[in-house]
Design an enzyme around this catalytic site. Sequence first.
Site, short mmCIF file in Angstrom:
data_model
loop_
_atom_site.label_atom_id
_atom_site.label_comp_id
_atom_site.label_asym_id
_atom_site.label_seq_id
_atom_site.Cartn_x
_atom_site.Cartn_y
_atom_site.Cartn_z
N GLY A 262 0.90 -1.24 -0.15
CA GLY A 262 -0.02 -0.04 -0.04
C GLY A 262 0.86 1.13 -0.11
O GLY A 262 0.19 2.36 0.15
N GLU A 304 4.44 -6.20 1.77
CA GLU A 304 4.34 -6.51 0.44
C GLU A 304 4.06 -5.35 -0.45
O GLU A 304 2.95 -5.13 -1.04
CB GLU A 304 2.90 -7.21 0.50
CG GLU A 304 2.97 -8.66 1.14
CD GLU A 304 1.78 -9.24 1.59
OE1 GLU A 304 0.75 -8.69 1.14
OE2 GLU A 304 1.40 -10.34 1.96
N PRO A 305 5.05 -4.71 -0.79
CA PRO A 305 4.90 -3.42 -1.71
C PRO A 305 4.77 -3.99 -3.25
O PRO A 305 5.28 -4.88 -3.82
CB PRO A 305 6.30 -2.83 -1.83
CG PRO A 305 7.17 -3.73 -1.24
CD PRO A 305 6.51 -4.85 -0.63
N GLY A 306 3.68 -3.28 -3.81
CA GLY A 306 3.70 -3.72 -5.54
C GLY A 306 3.99 -2.30 -5.94
O GLY A 306 5.14 -2.24 -6.68
N ARG A 307 2.99 -1.42 -5.93
CA ARG A 307 3.31 -0.16 -6.68
C ARG A 307 4.38 0.51 -6.64
O ARG A 307 5.15 1.06 -7.46
CB ARG A 307 2.09 0.98 -6.09
CG ARG A 307 1.98 1.98 -7.06
CD ARG A 307 1.09 3.13 -6.26
NE ARG A 307 0.07 2.32 -5.44
CZ ARG A 307 -1.50 2.39 -6.20
NH1 ARG A 307 -1.66 3.12 -7.27
NH2 ARG A 307 -2.35 1.90 -5.56
N ARG A 343 -6.78 3.57 -14.80
CA ARG A 343 -6.91 4.20 -13.47
C ARG A 343 -7.43 5.55 -13.18
O ARG A 343 -8.21 5.77 -12.36
CB ARG A 343 -5.52 4.16 -13.04
CG ARG A 343 -4.70 2.95 -12.93
CD ARG A 343 -3.37 2.75 -12.30
NE ARG A 343 -3.43 3.13 -10.76
CZ ARG A 343 -3.07 3.93 -10.31
NH1 ARG A 343 -2.79 5.09 -10.87
NH2 ARG A 343 -3.45 4.47 -9.11
N TYR A 347 -10.44 5.50 -10.39
CA TYR A 347 -9.90 6.09 -9.17
C TYR A 347 -9.79 7.69 -9.45
O TYR A 347 -9.09 8.32 -8.23
CB TYR A 347 -8.67 5.43 -8.70
CG TYR A 347 -8.59 3.89 -8.60
CD1 TYR A 347 -9.38 3.11 -8.30
CD2 TYR A 347 -7.52 3.36 -9.64
CE1 TYR A 347 -9.25 1.73 -8.43
CE2 TYR A 347 -7.50 2.02 -9.76
CZ TYR A 347 -8.48 1.29 -8.97
OH TYR A 347 -8.23 0.07 -9.25
N CYS A 374 -14.58 4.32 -27.19
CA CYS A 374 -15.90 4.86 -27.30
C CYS A 374 -16.64 5.23 -26.14
O CYS A 374 -17.43 4.67 -25.81
CB CYS A 374 -16.45 3.82 -28.21
SG CYS A 374 -15.65 3.60 -29.82
N GLU A 375 -15.79 6.11 -25.25
CA GLU A 375 -16.46 6.71 -24.07
C GLU A 375 -15.98 7.96 -23.86
O GLU A 375 -14.83 8.17 -23.89
CB GLU A 375 -16.13 5.73 -22.90
CG GLU A 375 -16.59 4.32 -22.90
CD GLU A 375 -16.46 3.46 -21.66
OE1 GLU A 375 -16.47 4.16 -20.60
OE2 GLU A 375 -16.64 2.19 -21.64
N1 LLP Z 1 -0.93 -7.08 -0.52
C1 LLP Z 1 -2.14 -7.17 -0.70
C2 LLP Z 1 -2.74 -8.39 0.01
C3 LLP Z 1 -2.92 -6.55 -1.62
O1 LLP Z 1 -4.27 -6.62 -1.91
C4 LLP Z 1 -1.94 -5.51 -2.33
C5 LLP Z 1 -2.68 -4.63 -3.44
C6 LLP Z 1 -0.69 -5.29 -2.02
C7 LLP Z 1 -0.20 -6.26 -1.06
C8 LLP Z 1 0.16 -4.38 -2.85
O2 LLP Z 1 -0.29 -3.14 -2.84
P1 LLP Z 1 0.65 -1.73 -3.21
O3 LLP Z 1 1.87 -1.64 -2.53
O4 LLP Z 1 0.75 -2.21 -4.73
O5 LLP Z 1 -0.33 -0.54 -3.18
N2 LLP Z 1 -5.54 -1.25 -8.83
C9 LLP Z 1 -5.29 -0.21 -7.88
C10 LLP Z 1 -4.48 -0.80 -6.65
C11 LLP Z 1 -5.21 -1.88 -5.88
C12 LLP Z 1 -4.29 -2.77 -5.00
C13 LLP Z 1 -4.75 -4.09 -4.78
N3 LLP Z 1 -4.12 -4.70 -3.55
C14 LLP Z 1 -4.68 1.02 -8.25
O6 LLP Z 1 -4.35 0.80 -9.62
O7 LLP Z 1 -4.32 1.86 -7.71
#
Ligand code: LLP
Length: 447
Positions: A262, A304-307, A343, A347, A374-375
Site C-alpha cells: 500500500g 508486500e509492496p507492489g506499486r 486508473r 480512481y 468509445c467513451e
Molecule cells: N498485498 C495485498 C494483499 C494487496 O491486496 C495489495 C494490493 C498489495 C499487497 C500491494 O499494494 P500496493 O503496494 O501495490 O499498493 N488497482 C489499484 C490498486 C489495487 C491494490 C490491490 N491490492 C490501483 O491502480 O491503484
Amino acid sequence: MTVTALPPFTAPRPADGPASVWPASTVERPHGRLEVGGVALDEIAEGHGTPVYVLDEDEVRARCRAYRDAFPEADVHYAAKAFLCRALAHWVDEEGLGLDVCSAGELELAVTTGFPAERILLHGNAKSPDDLRTALRLGVGRIVIDSPAEIARIAAAVGPGDEQKVMLRVTPGISAGGHAKIRTGSDDQKFGLSLRDGHAQHAVARVLGQPRLRLTGLHCHLGSQITDVKPYLVAVRRLVGLMARTRDAHGVVLPELDLGGGHGIPYRPGDPALDLPALARRVRAELVESCAHAGLPVPRLIVEPGRAITGPAGIAVYRVLAVKTTPERVFVAVDGGMSDNPRPALYGVRYAPRLIGRRSGAAPMRATVVGRHCEAGDVLAEDVPLPADVHPGDLLALPAAGAYHLSMASSYNLVGRPPVVAVSGGNSRLLVRRETLEDLRARDVGL
Ligand code: LLP
C-alpha cells in the site's frame, strides 16, 4: 552536446519533499529527446510502435534493494498484481525478494519461470478450487486465509501426513488509502476477518484446531496508495494485541506478522509519497514496543509492496492521433487510453504526461489528454500543460506507469494490449509483445 539531467529520483522520497516522477536514469537530450536507461523513448516508439510501455530494469532493481536496505530484518514480497512478467519475476528473485500472488495464473507464471514456490504467498478473498489446487501442487510458501469457509476447504485439500503453512488476513478496522475503492483495512468490506466482531479470534482457534494447517502468523493489508506512516503503526498495535490473546487463549506464539503493502508513490511532481525509511524505522520501533508490552517475542515482519517497486519504473508512450479545440478545452487524443490505463476512470488519478521526441518553443496550454475508446470518460490526463503546437504524430510520455496499468489492461474495442520493453545500460529488449488481432481471434472459437 548539452546534457540536462532531470532531477534525480531515488526510491521513495519523504512525504513533504518534492518528488520526481521519472526513473533516476532519465536524461533529457537536445531536441526534446528523453532517454531512460540510456535509450531514447522516441526510438522505442519507432521500433515497437505505440502505445508502448517502457520498464527501467535498474529502477526496479534499485527499488527492490531500497526495500531490502530499509527492512533488513523483514521479508519483502513484491505484490505481483501490480505487474508481472517472467523477466520481472527473475529480477525480483535475483534481488532477494519474495512474491505475493493472488491467482493460480500469477503463481504458475512465477514458479514455471523458476521463482522458488516457498518464497510465495497466496492471497485472495475468493480463491477458486484451481487456485488452491495449484498452490498445493506447486508447494506455495503460505496461503493467506481470508474467510472462515476457507479453513476447512484448505485443510481438506492438504494430503494426509502433509502440512500447509497458512496466515490469517485480519481487518484491523483502519481506513487508509488513496481512494475508497482501494481501502481494505476497514471492517465492512469483502476482505479478511474482522478484529472488532471477533471473527478473527474465532478463526485463529479454528485454524489451530486443524492438524494439517500450521498457522505462522497474522496478515493485514490496509489499502493502497497510502502516504502516511500512522495507519501502519495502529495496525501493528492491533495485530500484536490479537497475537497476545492467541498466546493467552491457546499457548501459541505466532512467529510472523505481515503488514501488506500500500506504499504510496507520486504520480505528478510534488505529490506526496510514503517515506520508506521512516516507515521501516517507526514500524520496527512500534513492533518492538508493542511486543515488549505484551510480553511477546518480536515476530518476523513481512511487507508486500507492489506499486512502489514497479510503478515509478514504468513509462507509457503514446502517439497523438487528433487534436480538437472546443470553446472550453483542447482535447489531445492518443492511440491508447482506458484499455491500457483504466486508473483515471476508476480512481480519478491525475497524471503528468509530457511531449517527447521534439522540443517545442510554443507556449504551454491547458489540455485534456484523452484515449481512443468509445467513451467520453476515456480521459488519461485532465487539464495538463502541453505545448500549444502539439499535433498529430507527436509523442507523449506518461510517467509512473509501471504498476496497475498493464496488469489491469483489457482489449476493449478489440484494441490489443501494448508491449513492454525493458531498458538498461543503453540496451532495450522486448519483454511482452503487443497483443495482435490474431491473439484475439484465436479465442473466438464459435460461429
Ligand atoms: N498485498 C495485498 C494483499 C494487496 O491486496 C495489495 C494490493 C498489495 C499487497 C500491494 O499494494 P500496493 O503496494 O501495490 O499498493 N488497482 C489499484 C490498486 C489495487 C491494490 C490491490 N491490492 C490501483 O491502480 O491503484
